[in-house]
Design an enzyme around this catalytic site. Structure first.
Site, PDB file in Angstrom:
ATOM      1  N   SER A 140      63.798  70.653 110.526  1.00 48.56           N
ATOM      2  CA  SER A 140      64.465  70.972 109.540  1.00 48.56           C
ATOM      3  C   SER A 140      64.234  72.612 109.365  1.00 48.56           C
ATOM      4  CB  SER A 140      63.939  70.154 108.402  1.00 48.56           C
ATOM      5  OG  SER A 140      64.605  70.643 106.794  1.00 48.56           O
ATOM      6  N   TYR A 153      56.350  67.521 103.356  1.00 50.10           N
ATOM      7  CA  TYR A 153      57.692  67.719 104.484  1.00 50.10           C
ATOM      8  C   TYR A 153      57.836  68.758 105.281  1.00 50.10           C
ATOM      9  CZ  TYR A 153      62.701  66.896 105.619  1.00 50.10           C
ATOM     10  OH  TYR A 153      63.928  66.701 106.426  1.00 50.10           O
ATOM     11  N   ALA A 155      55.500  70.458 106.154  1.00 54.39           N
ATOM     12  CA  ALA A 155      54.251  70.695 107.093  1.00 54.39           C
ATOM     13  C   ALA A 155      54.883  69.834 108.401  1.00 54.39           C
ATOM     14  CB  ALA A 155      53.193  70.159 106.618  1.00 54.39           C
TER      15      ALA A 155
HETATM   16  N1  CAA Z   1      64.037  76.298  94.432  1.00 58.59           N
HETATM   17  C1  CAA Z   1      63.984  76.873  93.234  1.00 58.59           C
HETATM   18  N2  CAA Z   1      63.475  76.363  91.933  1.00 58.59           N
HETATM   19  C2  CAA Z   1      63.108  75.055  92.414  1.00 58.59           C
HETATM   20  C3  CAA Z   1      63.305  74.161  93.300  1.00 58.59           C
HETATM   21  C4  CAA Z   1      63.815  75.092  94.416  1.00 58.59           C
HETATM   22  N3  CAA Z   1      63.864  74.550  95.447  1.00 58.59           N
HETATM   23  N4  CAA Z   1      62.934  73.101  93.276  1.00 58.59           N
HETATM   24  C5  CAA Z   1      62.665  72.948  91.912  1.00 58.59           C
HETATM   25  N5  CAA Z   1      62.698  74.089  91.235  1.00 58.59           N
HETATM   26  C6  CAA Z   1      62.508  74.541  89.828  1.00 58.59           C
HETATM   27  C7  CAA Z   1      63.371  73.516  88.860  1.00 58.59           C
HETATM   28  O1  CAA Z   1      64.626  74.199  88.927  1.00 58.59           O
HETATM   29  C8  CAA Z   1      62.694  73.701  87.547  1.00 58.59           C
HETATM   30  O2  CAA Z   1      62.828  75.100  87.112  1.00 58.59           O
HETATM   31  P1  CAA Z   1      63.045  75.155  85.390  1.00 58.59           P
HETATM   32  O3  CAA Z   1      61.754  74.666  84.731  1.00 58.59           O
HETATM   33  O4  CAA Z   1      63.508  76.671  85.178  1.00 58.59           O
HETATM   34  O5  CAA Z   1      64.246  74.143  85.074  1.00 58.59           O
HETATM   35  C9  CAA Z   1      61.102  73.861  87.964  1.00 58.59           C
HETATM   36  O6  CAA Z   1      61.161  74.306  89.358  1.00 58.59           O
HETATM   37  C10 CAA Z   1      60.446  72.586  87.752  1.00 58.59           C
HETATM   38  O7  CAA Z   1      61.429  71.795  88.368  1.00 58.59           O
HETATM   39  P2  CAA Z   1      61.435  69.920  87.990  1.00 58.59           P
HETATM   40  O8  CAA Z   1      61.615  70.006  86.361  1.00 58.59           O
HETATM   41  O9  CAA Z   1      62.531  69.134  88.904  1.00 58.59           O
HETATM   42  O10 CAA Z   1      59.881  69.535  88.156  1.00 58.59           O
HETATM   43  P3  CAA Z   1      59.452  68.075  88.873  1.00 58.59           P
HETATM   44  O11 CAA Z   1      57.879  68.095  89.043  1.00 58.59           O
HETATM   45  O12 CAA Z   1      60.092  67.034  88.074  1.00 58.59           O
HETATM   46  O13 CAA Z   1      59.956  67.972  90.153  1.00 58.59           O
HETATM   47  C11 CAA Z   1      60.539  68.374  92.540  1.00 58.59           C
HETATM   48  C12 CAA Z   1      59.579  68.597  91.192  1.00 58.59           C
HETATM   49  C13 CAA Z   1      60.088  67.027  93.011  1.00 58.59           C
HETATM   50  C14 CAA Z   1      60.068  69.254  93.602  1.00 58.59           C
HETATM   51  C15 CAA Z   1      61.986  68.639  92.042  1.00 58.59           C
HETATM   52  O14 CAA Z   1      62.347  69.808  91.496  1.00 58.59           O
HETATM   53  C16 CAA Z   1      62.963  68.603  93.466  1.00 58.59           C
HETATM   54  O15 CAA Z   1      63.282  67.285  93.925  1.00 58.59           O
HETATM   55  N6  CAA Z   1      63.398  69.617  94.012  1.00 58.59           N
HETATM   56  C17 CAA Z   1      64.077  69.608  95.131  1.00 58.59           C
HETATM   57  C18 CAA Z   1      63.126  69.716  96.547  1.00 58.59           C
HETATM   58  C19 CAA Z   1      64.131  69.617  97.493  1.00 58.59           C
HETATM   59  O16 CAA Z   1      64.659  71.040  97.672  1.00 58.59           O
HETATM   60  N7  CAA Z   1      64.054  68.735  98.446  1.00 58.59           N
HETATM   61  C20 CAA Z   1      64.686  68.473  99.299  1.00 58.59           C
HETATM   62  C21 CAA Z   1      64.952  67.025 100.121  1.00 58.59           C
HETATM   63  S1  CAA Z   1      66.387  66.795 101.130  1.00 58.59           S
HETATM   64  C22 CAA Z   1      65.375  67.366 102.611  1.00 58.59           C
HETATM   65  O17 CAA Z   1      64.240  67.571 102.576  1.00 58.59           O
HETATM   66  C23 CAA Z   1      66.043  67.385 103.823  1.00 58.59           C
HETATM   67  C24 CAA Z   1      66.060  68.844 104.464  1.00 58.59           C
HETATM   68  O18 CAA Z   1      65.188  68.753 105.636  1.00 58.59           O
HETATM   69  C25 CAA Z   1      66.632  69.769 104.012  1.00 58.59           C
HETATM   70  P1  NAI Z   2      68.291  58.817 105.798  1.00 58.03           P
HETATM   71  O1  NAI Z   2      67.581  58.417 104.644  1.00 58.03           O
HETATM   72  O2  NAI Z   2      69.847  58.578 105.585  1.00 58.03           O
HETATM   73  O3  NAI Z   2      67.849  58.069 107.030  1.00 58.03           O
HETATM   74  C1  NAI Z   2      66.708  57.955 107.693  1.00 58.03           C
HETATM   75  C2  NAI Z   2      66.420  56.847 108.364  1.00 58.03           C
HETATM   76  O4  NAI Z   2      65.078  56.714 108.557  1.00 58.03           O
HETATM   77  C3  NAI Z   2      66.518  55.412 107.291  1.00 58.03           C
HETATM   78  O5  NAI Z   2      67.498  54.532 108.089  1.00 58.03           O
HETATM   79  C4  NAI Z   2      65.359  54.762 107.279  1.00 58.03           C
HETATM   80  O6  NAI Z   2      65.255  53.511 107.062  1.00 58.03           O
HETATM   81  C5  NAI Z   2      64.542  55.283 108.565  1.00 58.03           C
HETATM   82  N1  NAI Z   2      63.029  55.302 108.354  1.00 58.03           N
HETATM   83  C6  NAI Z   2      62.396  55.676 107.339  1.00 58.03           C
HETATM   84  N2  NAI Z   2      61.111  55.534 107.618  1.00 58.03           N
HETATM   85  C7  NAI Z   2      60.913  54.597 108.684  1.00 58.03           C
HETATM   86  C8  NAI Z   2      59.972  54.325 109.528  1.00 58.03           C
HETATM   87  N3  NAI Z   2      58.843  54.364 109.055  1.00 58.03           N
HETATM   88  N4  NAI Z   2      60.337  53.730 110.726  1.00 58.03           N
HETATM   89  C9  NAI Z   2      61.821  53.649 111.243  1.00 58.03           C
HETATM   90  N5  NAI Z   2      62.485  53.968 110.291  1.00 58.03           N
HETATM   91  C10 NAI Z   2      62.377  54.573 109.227  1.00 58.03           C
HETATM   92  O7  NAI Z   2      67.974  60.350 106.203  1.00 58.03           O
HETATM   93  P2  NAI Z   2      68.959  61.605 107.088  1.00 58.03           P
HETATM   94  O8  NAI Z   2      69.474  62.652 106.229  1.00 58.03           O
HETATM   95  O9  NAI Z   2      69.802  60.750 107.924  1.00 58.03           O
HETATM   96  O10 NAI Z   2      67.566  62.122 108.019  1.00 58.03           O
HETATM   97  C11 NAI Z   2      67.518  61.881 109.427  1.00 58.03           C
HETATM   98  C12 NAI Z   2      66.654  62.750 109.766  1.00 58.03           C
HETATM   99  O11 NAI Z   2      67.058  64.216 109.624  1.00 58.03           O
HETATM  100  C13 NAI Z   2      65.296  62.948 109.193  1.00 58.03           C
HETATM  101  O12 NAI Z   2      64.026  63.039 110.116  1.00 58.03           O
HETATM  102  C14 NAI Z   2      65.429  64.256 108.216  1.00 58.03           C
HETATM  103  O13 NAI Z   2      64.145  64.714 107.905  1.00 58.03           O
HETATM  104  C15 NAI Z   2      66.150  64.951 108.901  1.00 58.03           C
HETATM  105  N6  NAI Z   2      66.802  65.967 108.210  1.00 58.03           N
HETATM  106  C16 NAI Z   2      67.693  65.611 107.147  1.00 58.03           C
HETATM  107  C17 NAI Z   2      68.234  66.655 106.456  1.00 58.03           C
HETATM  108  C18 NAI Z   2      69.230  66.414 105.431  1.00 58.03           C
HETATM  109  O14 NAI Z   2      69.683  67.156 104.472  1.00 58.03           O
HETATM  110  N7  NAI Z   2      69.445  65.105 105.127  1.00 58.03           N
HETATM  111  C19 NAI Z   2      68.184  67.940 106.662  1.00 58.03           C
HETATM  112  C20 NAI Z   2      67.078  68.345 107.670  1.00 58.03           C
HETATM  113  C21 NAI Z   2      66.531  67.223 108.660  1.00 58.03           C
END
Ligand code: CAA
Ligand code: NAI
Length: 245
Positions: A140, A153, A155
Protein backbone atom coordinates in the site's frame (compact mmCIF):
# COMPACT_ATOMS: atom_id res chain seq x y z
CA UNK A 1 -6.00 -14.46 -23.46
CA UNK A 2 -3.01 -13.55 -21.32
CA UNK A 3 -3.40 -16.25 -18.64
CA UNK A 4 -4.65 -19.16 -20.78
CA UNK A 5 -4.10 -22.50 -19.03
CA UNK A 6 -2.79 -20.95 -15.81
CA UNK A 7 -4.09 -21.62 -12.30
CA UNK A 8 -4.30 -18.60 -9.99
CA UNK A 9 -5.03 -18.41 -6.27
CA UNK A 10 -6.50 -15.05 -5.22
CA UNK A 11 -6.81 -14.44 -1.49
CA UNK A 12 -9.51 -12.01 -0.44
CA UNK A 13 -11.27 -12.68 -3.75
CA UNK A 14 -14.77 -12.21 -2.34
CA UNK A 15 -14.71 -8.40 -2.33
CA UNK A 16 -13.22 -5.22 -3.77
CA UNK A 17 -9.89 -5.54 -5.57
CA UNK A 18 -9.73 -9.35 -5.14
CA UNK A 19 -13.20 -9.87 -6.62
CA UNK A 20 -12.34 -7.74 -9.68
CA UNK A 21 -9.04 -9.63 -10.04
CA UNK A 22 -10.84 -12.99 -10.00
CA UNK A 23 -13.23 -11.82 -12.75
CA UNK A 24 -10.46 -10.36 -14.94
CA UNK A 25 -8.14 -13.36 -14.50
CA UNK A 26 -10.97 -15.74 -15.43
CA UNK A 27 -11.71 -13.67 -18.56
CA UNK A 28 -8.01 -13.95 -19.45
CA UNK A 29 -8.25 -17.76 -19.33
CA UNK A 30 -7.02 -18.64 -15.84
CA UNK A 31 -8.62 -21.23 -13.58
CA UNK A 32 -9.28 -19.16 -10.46
CA UNK A 33 -9.24 -20.29 -6.83
CA UNK A 34 -10.77 -17.79 -4.41
CA UNK A 35 -9.58 -18.09 -0.80
CA UNK A 36 -11.67 -15.94 1.52
CA UNK A 37 -13.45 -16.08 4.87
CA UNK A 38 -16.49 -14.44 3.35
CA UNK A 39 -19.02 -16.82 1.78
CA UNK A 40 -19.64 -14.14 -0.87
CA UNK A 41 -16.61 -15.71 -2.60
CA UNK A 42 -18.85 -18.64 -3.59
CA UNK A 43 -21.02 -16.25 -5.59
CA UNK A 44 -17.98 -14.82 -7.38
CA UNK A 45 -16.94 -18.37 -8.32
CA UNK A 46 -20.48 -19.19 -9.47
CA UNK A 47 -20.57 -16.03 -11.62
CA UNK A 48 -17.30 -17.02 -13.30
CA UNK A 49 -18.52 -20.57 -13.99
CA UNK A 50 -21.81 -19.27 -15.43
CA UNK A 51 -19.79 -17.16 -17.86
CA UNK A 52 -17.82 -20.16 -19.08
CA UNK A 53 -14.78 -19.82 -16.80
CA UNK A 54 -13.31 -22.17 -14.24
CA UNK A 55 -13.41 -21.23 -10.55
CA UNK A 56 -13.32 -22.72 -7.08
CA UNK A 57 -14.16 -21.08 -3.76
CA UNK A 58 -12.64 -22.28 -0.48
CA UNK A 59 -13.53 -20.76 2.85
CA UNK A 60 -10.06 -20.02 4.21
CA UNK A 61 -8.67 -17.85 6.98
CA UNK A 62 -5.21 -17.03 5.59
CA UNK A 63 -3.87 -16.45 9.11
CA UNK A 64 -4.36 -20.19 9.85
CA UNK A 65 -1.65 -22.33 8.24
CA UNK A 66 -3.67 -25.56 8.51
CA UNK A 67 -6.60 -24.05 6.55
CA UNK A 68 -4.24 -22.77 3.86
CA UNK A 69 -2.58 -26.19 3.47
CA UNK A 70 -5.96 -27.90 3.15
CA UNK A 71 -7.16 -25.37 0.56
CA UNK A 72 -4.03 -25.84 -1.55
CA UNK A 73 -4.63 -29.60 -1.72
CA UNK A 74 -8.19 -28.95 -2.92
CA UNK A 75 -6.98 -26.54 -5.63
CA UNK A 76 -4.36 -29.01 -6.86
CA UNK A 77 -6.97 -31.79 -7.06
CA UNK A 78 -9.64 -29.73 -8.80
CA UNK A 79 -7.79 -27.11 -10.88
CA UNK A 80 -4.15 -28.28 -10.98
CA UNK A 81 -0.83 -26.91 -9.71
CA UNK A 82 -0.76 -23.21 -8.88
CA UNK A 83 1.06 -20.91 -11.33
CA UNK A 84 0.07 -17.56 -9.78
CA UNK A 85 -0.51 -16.57 -6.15
CA UNK A 86 -2.06 -13.16 -5.44
CA UNK A 87 -1.68 -12.38 -1.73
CA UNK A 88 -4.48 -9.82 -1.69
CA UNK A 89 -6.46 -10.49 1.55
CA UNK A 90 -6.08 -7.65 4.03
CA UNK A 91 -7.80 -5.79 6.85
CA UNK A 92 -7.59 -2.48 8.71
CA UNK A 93 -8.14 -1.77 12.43
CA UNK A 94 -7.28 1.94 12.51
CA UNK A 95 -6.56 4.03 15.61
CA UNK A 96 -4.00 6.45 16.97
CA UNK A 97 -0.88 4.85 18.48
CA UNK A 98 -1.72 5.73 22.08
CA UNK A 99 -5.27 4.40 21.75
CA UNK A 100 -4.48 1.25 19.77
CA UNK A 101 -5.79 -1.92 21.35
CA UNK A 102 -3.07 -4.67 21.36
CA UNK A 103 -5.67 -7.05 19.88
CA UNK A 104 -6.11 -4.71 16.89
CA UNK A 105 -2.32 -4.57 16.48
CA UNK A 106 -2.12 -8.40 16.53
CA UNK A 107 -5.13 -9.08 14.30
CA UNK A 108 -3.73 -6.91 11.50
CA UNK A 109 -0.33 -8.62 11.82
CA UNK A 110 -1.99 -12.05 11.66
CA UNK A 111 -3.93 -11.40 8.47
CA UNK A 112 -1.77 -8.92 6.51
CA UNK A 113 1.65 -10.37 7.28
CA UNK A 114 1.32 -13.92 8.67
CA UNK A 115 -1.36 -14.61 6.05
CA UNK A 116 1.06 -13.67 3.26
CA UNK A 117 3.74 -15.87 4.86
CA UNK A 118 1.38 -18.87 5.26
CA UNK A 119 0.11 -18.81 1.67
CA UNK A 120 3.49 -18.13 0.09
CA UNK A 121 5.28 -20.81 2.09
CA UNK A 122 3.12 -23.69 0.85
CA UNK A 123 2.55 -22.41 -2.68
CA UNK A 124 6.27 -21.60 -3.16
CA UNK A 125 7.15 -25.15 -2.15
CA UNK A 126 5.04 -26.48 -5.01
CA UNK A 127 6.33 -23.81 -7.44
CA UNK A 128 9.94 -24.70 -6.56
CA UNK A 129 9.31 -28.32 -7.56
CA UNK A 130 8.41 -27.07 -11.05
CA UNK A 131 10.85 -24.12 -11.08
CA UNK A 132 8.17 -21.70 -12.25
CA UNK A 133 5.55 -19.41 -10.82
CA UNK A 134 4.58 -15.87 -9.91
CA UNK A 135 3.79 -14.44 -6.46
CA UNK A 136 2.25 -10.96 -6.17
CA UNK A 137 1.73 -9.29 -2.81
CA UNK A 138 -0.53 -6.43 -1.82
CA UNK A 139 1.34 -3.57 -0.16
CA UNK A 140 0.00 0.00 0.00
CA UNK A 141 0.98 3.62 -0.42
CA UNK A 142 0.67 3.58 3.39
CA UNK A 143 3.50 1.03 3.61
CA UNK A 144 5.74 3.40 1.66
CA UNK A 145 4.91 6.73 3.34
CA UNK A 146 3.01 5.88 6.59
CA UNK A 147 -0.43 7.32 7.46
CA UNK A 148 -2.02 8.92 10.51
CA UNK A 149 -4.04 6.31 12.45
CA UNK A 150 -2.48 3.27 10.80
CA UNK A 151 0.40 2.09 13.02
CA UNK A 152 -0.50 -1.60 12.65
CA UNK A 153 -1.54 -1.52 8.99
CA UNK A 154 1.43 0.57 7.77
CA UNK A 155 3.82 -1.79 9.59
CA UNK A 156 2.34 -4.80 7.77
CA UNK A 157 2.36 -3.10 4.37
CA UNK A 158 6.00 -2.00 4.85
CA UNK A 159 6.72 -5.58 5.96
CA UNK A 160 5.22 -6.85 2.72
CA UNK A 161 7.75 -4.74 0.80
CA UNK A 162 10.57 -6.33 2.82
CA UNK A 163 9.46 -9.89 2.22
CA UNK A 164 8.81 -9.19 -1.48
CA UNK A 165 12.41 -8.06 -1.91
CA UNK A 166 13.70 -11.05 0.05
CA UNK A 167 11.65 -13.64 -1.83
CA UNK A 168 12.53 -12.09 -5.20
CA UNK A 169 16.15 -12.96 -4.34
CA UNK A 170 15.50 -16.39 -2.73
CA UNK A 171 12.98 -17.64 -5.27
CA UNK A 172 14.06 -15.66 -8.36
CA UNK A 173 17.06 -17.96 -8.74
CA UNK A 174 14.62 -20.85 -9.17
CA UNK A 175 12.45 -19.20 -11.83
CA UNK A 176 9.78 -17.76 -9.52
CA UNK A 177 9.07 -14.02 -9.83
CA UNK A 178 7.91 -12.10 -6.75
CA UNK A 179 6.53 -8.55 -6.95
CA UNK A 180 4.15 -6.29 -5.07
CA UNK A 181 1.56 -3.69 -5.94
CA UNK A 182 1.29 -0.62 -3.68
CA UNK A 183 -2.14 0.92 -4.34
CA UNK A 184 -3.25 4.39 -3.32
CA UNK A 185 -6.78 4.90 -1.96
CA UNK A 186 -9.19 2.65 -3.88
CA UNK A 187 -13.00 2.69 -3.76
CA UNK A 188 -13.83 -0.64 -2.05
CA UNK A 189 -15.58 -1.72 1.17
CA UNK A 190 -12.24 -1.13 2.95
CA UNK A 191 -12.26 2.62 2.27
CA UNK A 192 -16.02 2.96 2.93
CA UNK A 193 -15.08 3.03 6.64
CA UNK A 194 -12.79 6.06 6.19
CA UNK A 195 -14.35 9.42 7.17
CA UNK A 196 -15.41 11.41 4.05
CA UNK A 197 -13.29 14.37 5.18
CA UNK A 198 -10.14 12.24 4.99
CA UNK A 199 -11.04 10.58 1.70
CA UNK A 200 -11.63 14.01 0.15
CA UNK A 201 -8.20 15.07 1.38
CA UNK A 202 -6.64 11.99 -0.23
CA UNK A 203 -8.38 12.80 -3.53
CA UNK A 204 -7.07 16.39 -3.37
CA UNK A 205 -3.52 15.10 -2.78
CA UNK A 206 -3.78 12.76 -5.79
CA UNK A 207 -2.63 14.51 -9.01
CA UNK A 208 -5.10 12.40 -11.03
CA UNK A 209 -7.85 13.80 -8.75
CA UNK A 210 -9.78 10.61 -8.02
CA UNK A 211 -9.78 7.43 -5.96
CA UNK A 212 -8.55 4.27 -7.67
CA UNK A 213 -11.10 1.73 -8.90
CA UNK A 214 -10.68 -1.99 -8.20
CA UNK A 215 -9.89 -2.65 -11.89
CA UNK A 216 -6.95 -0.20 -11.73
CA UNK A 217 -5.28 -2.55 -9.26
CA UNK A 218 -6.55 -5.80 -10.82
CA UNK A 219 -4.98 -4.74 -14.14
CA UNK A 220 -1.65 -4.14 -12.39
CA UNK A 221 -1.86 -7.65 -10.89
CA UNK A 222 -2.67 -8.94 -14.39
CA UNK A 223 0.39 -7.29 -15.93
CA UNK A 224 2.70 -8.64 -13.22
CA UNK A 225 1.17 -12.13 -13.51
CA UNK A 226 1.47 -12.25 -17.32
CA UNK A 227 4.47 -13.21 -19.44
CA UNK A 228 4.71 -9.53 -20.46
CA UNK A 229 6.36 -9.03 -17.05
CA UNK A 230 8.80 -11.94 -17.58
CA UNK A 231 11.80 -9.77 -16.53
CA UNK A 232 10.05 -7.94 -13.66
CA UNK A 233 11.14 -9.29 -10.27
CA UNK A 234 11.38 -7.59 -6.85
CA UNK A 235 9.38 -4.56 -8.07
CA UNK A 236 6.99 -2.56 -5.90
CA UNK A 237 4.57 -1.12 -8.45
CA UNK A 238 2.88 2.01 -7.09
CA UNK A 239 -0.62 2.36 -8.55
CA UNK A 240 -1.81 5.46 -6.75
CA UNK A 241 -2.52 8.25 -9.23
CA UNK A 242 0.65 9.99 -7.99
CA UNK A 243 -0.48 10.31 -4.35
CA UNK A 244 2.25 11.18 -1.85
CA UNK A 245 1.06 11.01 1.78
N1 CAA B 1 -4.58 13.07 8.21
C1 CAA B 1 -4.72 14.20 8.93
N2 CAA B 1 -5.50 14.30 10.02
C2 CAA B 1 -6.16 13.19 10.41
C3 CAA B 1 -6.05 11.98 9.73
C4 CAA B 1 -5.23 11.95 8.59
N3 CAA B 1 -5.05 10.86 7.86
N4 CAA B 1 -6.80 11.07 10.38
C5 CAA B 1 -7.37 11.69 11.41
N5 CAA B 1 -6.98 12.98 11.44
C6 CAA B 1 -7.40 14.01 12.36
C7 CAA B 1 -8.91 14.20 12.29
O1 CAA B 1 -9.27 15.00 11.16
C8 CAA B 1 -9.21 14.90 13.60
O2 CAA B 1 -8.87 16.25 13.50
P1 CAA B 1 -9.78 17.35 14.26
O3 CAA B 1 -9.66 17.00 15.73
O4 CAA B 1 -9.13 18.63 13.87
O5 CAA B 1 -11.18 17.16 13.73
C9 CAA B 1 -8.19 14.23 14.55
O6 CAA B 1 -7.18 13.64 13.72
C10 CAA B 1 -8.86 13.18 15.41
O7 CAA B 1 -9.53 12.28 14.55
P2 CAA B 1 -10.83 11.47 14.99
O8 CAA B 1 -11.80 12.38 15.67
O9 CAA B 1 -11.33 10.74 13.78
O10 CAA B 1 -10.24 10.46 16.09
P3 CAA B 1 -10.70 9.00 16.44
O11 CAA B 1 -9.84 8.53 17.57
O12 CAA B 1 -12.18 8.91 16.57
O13 CAA B 1 -10.36 8.13 15.12
C11 CAA B 1 -8.95 7.30 13.39
C12 CAA B 1 -9.02 8.03 14.72
C13 CAA B 1 -9.51 5.86 13.57
C14 CAA B 1 -7.49 7.24 12.99
C15 CAA B 1 -9.85 8.02 12.33
O14 CAA B 1 -9.48 9.37 12.28
C16 CAA B 1 -9.67 7.43 10.96
O15 CAA B 1 -10.34 6.47 10.62
N6 CAA B 1 -8.77 8.02 10.16
C17 CAA B 1 -8.54 7.54 8.81
C18 CAA B 1 -7.37 6.61 8.79
C19 CAA B 1 -7.13 6.21 7.37
O16 CAA B 1 -6.75 7.02 6.54
N7 CAA B 1 -7.33 4.91 7.05
C20 CAA B 1 -7.20 4.42 5.73
C21 CAA B 1 -8.02 3.13 5.60
S1 CAA B 1 -8.09 2.52 3.94
C22 CAA B 1 -6.63 1.75 3.76
O17 CAA B 1 -5.89 1.57 4.67
C23 CAA B 1 -6.26 1.29 2.39
C24 CAA B 1 -4.93 1.77 2.03
O18 CAA B 1 -3.98 1.01 2.00
C25 CAA B 1 -4.80 3.16 1.58
P1 NAI C 1 -11.94 -5.49 0.88
O1 NAI C 1 -12.24 -5.33 2.31
O2 NAI C 1 -12.96 -5.10 -0.13
O3 NAI C 1 -11.53 -7.01 0.57
C1 NAI C 1 -10.68 -7.73 1.41
C2 NAI C 1 -11.06 -9.20 1.36
O4 NAI C 1 -10.15 -9.93 2.20
C3 NAI C 1 -12.47 -9.48 1.90
O5 NAI C 1 -13.19 -10.28 0.99
C4 NAI C 1 -12.22 -10.19 3.19
O6 NAI C 1 -13.24 -11.12 3.54
C5 NAI C 1 -10.90 -10.89 2.90
N1 NAI C 1 -10.22 -11.28 4.14
C6 NAI C 1 -10.05 -10.55 5.27
N2 NAI C 1 -9.45 -11.28 6.20
C7 NAI C 1 -9.21 -12.50 5.66
C8 NAI C 1 -8.61 -13.68 6.14
N3 NAI C 1 -8.12 -13.77 7.39
N4 NAI C 1 -8.54 -14.75 5.31
C9 NAI C 1 -9.03 -14.69 4.06
N5 NAI C 1 -9.62 -13.60 3.55
C10 NAI C 1 -9.70 -12.51 4.34
O7 NAI C 1 -10.58 -4.71 0.64
P2 NAI C 1 -9.82 -4.23 -0.68
O8 NAI C 1 -9.81 -2.78 -0.67
O9 NAI C 1 -10.29 -4.96 -1.87
O10 NAI C 1 -8.33 -4.69 -0.30
C11 NAI C 1 -7.61 -5.73 -0.95
C12 NAI C 1 -6.14 -5.57 -0.60
O11 NAI C 1 -5.68 -4.33 -1.11
C13 NAI C 1 -5.86 -5.54 0.91
O12 NAI C 1 -4.68 -6.24 1.18
C14 NAI C 1 -5.67 -4.07 1.19
O13 NAI C 1 -4.88 -3.86 2.32
C15 NAI C 1 -5.00 -3.63 -0.08
N6 NAI C 1 -5.11 -2.21 -0.34
C16 NAI C 1 -6.34 -1.62 -0.44
C17 NAI C 1 -6.42 -0.28 -0.67
C18 NAI C 1 -7.72 0.46 -0.75
O14 NAI C 1 -7.69 1.70 -0.72
N7 NAI C 1 -8.86 -0.21 -0.85
C19 NAI C 1 -5.21 0.54 -0.84
C20 NAI C 1 -3.99 -0.19 -0.71
C21 NAI C 1 -3.95 -1.52 -0.48
Amino acid sequence: MRLQGKVAVITGGASGIGRETALIFAREGAGVAIWDMDQEGAEVAEHIEKNGGQALFSRVDVSKASEVEKALKEVEEKLGKVDILINNAGITRDGFLTKMDPEDWQKVMDVNLTGVFNCSKVVAQSMLEREQGVIINSSSVVGVYGNVGQTNYSATKAGVIGLTHTWSKELGKKGIRVNAVAPGFVATPMTEKVPDKILDKMKDKTPLGRLGQPEDIANAYLYLASDEAAFVNGAILQVDGGLVL
